[in-house]
Scaffold this active site. Sequence first.
Site: not given
Length: 258
Positions: A38, A59, A152, A185
């Site tokens: 992460d 990254d 997105y 979510v």
Amino acid sequence: MTGRLADKTAIVTGGASGVGKATCRLFAEEGAKVIVADVQFEKALAFAEECGGEARLLDVSREEQWRELADHCLEEYGKLDILVNCAGIGRAGDFESLTAEDWNAMVGVNLNGVFFGCKHCVTAMRKSGAKGSIVNVSSVAGLVGGEDIAGYSATKGGVTMLTKSVALATAKYGIRCNSIHPTYVDSEMLDDVAERFPSRQAMLDGMASLVPLGRVAKPIDIAQAILFLASEESSMITGSPLLVDGGQLAGLPSRHNG
Ligand SMILES: NC(=O)c1ccc[n+]([C@@H]2O[C@H](COP(=O)([O-])OP(=O)(O)OC[C@H]3O[C@@H](n4cnc5c(N)ncnc54)[C@H](O)[C@@H]3O)[C@@H](O)[C@H]2O)c1
């Protein structure tokens, strides 16, 4: 059931939060050695200690970091069996209002990140002779458009198609690649969205009203499906989009009963 991932080595991107975190925990419970990768390293480190995995700063939009991670995995564990490309970011906006900066940020993480991950991890899987499994986390928005999430949706649609191409190219090595398509979510990804509502609960209630099963997903709902695709229980499935959407994309809501 336990031991479904015994002796497997797995990289999970975005492993410090939400769906990725739930996936790391489940994988560890099922016997996998888990690399929690992460960009939020401190969070990844704290969680890796808790779940017994290894934290790595990654990254996903930086190709050289993927090369290093894949090499590290082979040196440290001798093989790579599973890659879950879960890291993702969302920036709201229709296609006229979306800035180039937000568009490029989403392309960098959501699409380039998955491309680099597949590329370097397939190389690592092949080097170690693993019949690996790759799970790319897309979205329902990777199958249909979204008026106010144009960028997105475009990046997640790219993930849907990239998954199929990777699956076709790697089938000859026994490597599989599938995509997951969650509905909403309840994770940190929705924190920014919640600020535009009177309360987080009001946002969640509105979202739940669009889901036939009547609720938004929890991270564990998605992690369970990822586990299935990562494990050998799905050994005949590749190039497949798996919806975990509570029926959201099954069809039109009823408008014919008074
Ligand atoms: N939350 C939702 O409603 C929803 C719905 C459908 C699909 N998804 C997808 O599920 C995946 C997981 O999202 P989540 O809900 O758990 O969100 P989240 O915000 O809780 O977790 C995302 C994680 O990705 C990490 N990340 C962001 N940029 C990164 C980068 N450049 N490199 C490495 N890590 C990076 C973050 O640090 C974070 O830990 C994402 O791909 C998201 O697009 C989420």
